[in-house]
Design an enzyme around this catalytic site. Structure first.
Site, PDB file in Angstrom:
ATOM      1  N   GLU A   1      40.949  -5.674  49.363  1.00 19.81           N
ATOM      2  CA  GLU A   1      40.876  -4.222  49.434  1.00 19.81           C
ATOM      3  C   GLU A   1      39.525  -3.705  49.930  1.00 19.81           C
ATOM      4  O   GLU A   1      39.367  -2.513  50.201  1.00 19.81           O
ATOM      5  CB  GLU A   1      41.179  -3.610  48.062  1.00 19.81           C
ATOM      6  CG  GLU A   1      42.616  -3.784  47.617  1.00 19.81           C
ATOM      7  CD  GLU A   1      42.955  -5.175  47.093  1.00 19.81           C
ATOM      8  OE1 GLU A   1      44.135  -5.569  47.180  1.00 19.81           O
ATOM      9  OE2 GLU A   1      42.043  -5.891  46.603  1.00 19.81           O
TER      10      GLU A   1
ATOM     11  N   HIS B   1      45.461 -19.962  50.497  1.00 20.10           N
ATOM     12  CA  HIS B   1      45.310 -18.527  50.254  1.00 20.10           C
ATOM     13  C   HIS B   1      43.856 -18.074  50.375  1.00 20.10           C
ATOM     14  O   HIS B   1      43.569 -17.078  51.045  1.00 20.10           O
ATOM     15  CB  HIS B   1      45.868 -18.146  48.883  1.00 20.10           C
ATOM     16  CG  HIS B   1      45.728 -16.697  48.581  1.00 20.10           C
ATOM     17  ND1 HIS B   1      46.461 -15.726  49.240  1.00 20.10           N
ATOM     18  CD2 HIS B   1      44.912 -16.041  47.723  1.00 20.10           C
ATOM     19  CE1 HIS B   1      46.115 -14.536  48.775  1.00 20.10           C
ATOM     20  NE2 HIS B   1      45.167 -14.695  47.864  1.00 20.10           N
TER      21      HIS B   1
END
Length: 157
Positions: free
Chosen positions: A60, A90
């Site tokens: 974010e 990931h």
């Protein structure tokens, strides 16, 4: 990773504005980066205005950095996050995505973005670079922000 910290720039008497965008994920390590960066910025530019924006995770960070860069009121923006590598890809994918986005924002908006979204293989690496003083990446980020802010200011005059 280098263990040589950049030299400390001269203290600046002018007014500078810095934004720090920090992830809440891996909070103790990120807070170490933020604490070291703000402390160093206050030492280097005693009159600096420093704001801190918190976001849930490293993914974010770029969207908030973009909004801050779009306003063109910052001399530099410091992005702080910690990604711990696990058994999947990931962390690698996340790290690359954030790095690419931050670079694109800096170039597109002409606002320096210091990328301190760090990937670590272990907690000991994170402790050494985020919490300790010898090679603290938050301190280095503040020095880089200060230096690039000065360079950009000269170019724009």
């Amino acid at each position: 990773m280098s263990t040589n910290a950049p030299r400390r720039p001269r203290v600046e008497k002018g007014k500078r504005t810095f934004h720090i965008v920090a992830s809440r994920f891996n909070a103790p390590y990120v807070q170490g980066l933020v604490d070291h960066a703000t402390e160093e910025l206050h030492e280097l530019v005693p009159g600096a205005a420093i704001s801190i924006q918190r976001v849930p995770g490293s993914f974010e960070i770029p969207v908030v950095v973009r909004e801050l860069a779009r306003k063109k009121k910052a001399d530099a923006i410091i992005a702080c996050g910690v990604i711990m590598r696990g058994e999947t890809n990931h962390a690698k994918n996340l790290s690359r995505s954030v790095t690419d986005a931050l670079q694109r924002i800096a170039v597109d908006y002409g606002v320096p973005v210091i990328n301190v979204v760090l990937s670590f293989d272990s907690e000991s690496q994170a402790r050494e670079r985020c919490l300790e003083n010898t090679i603290n990446r938050g301190t280095e980020a503040a020095r880089a922000a200060m230096e690039i802010a000065g360079a950009m200011s000269k170019l724009r005059k």
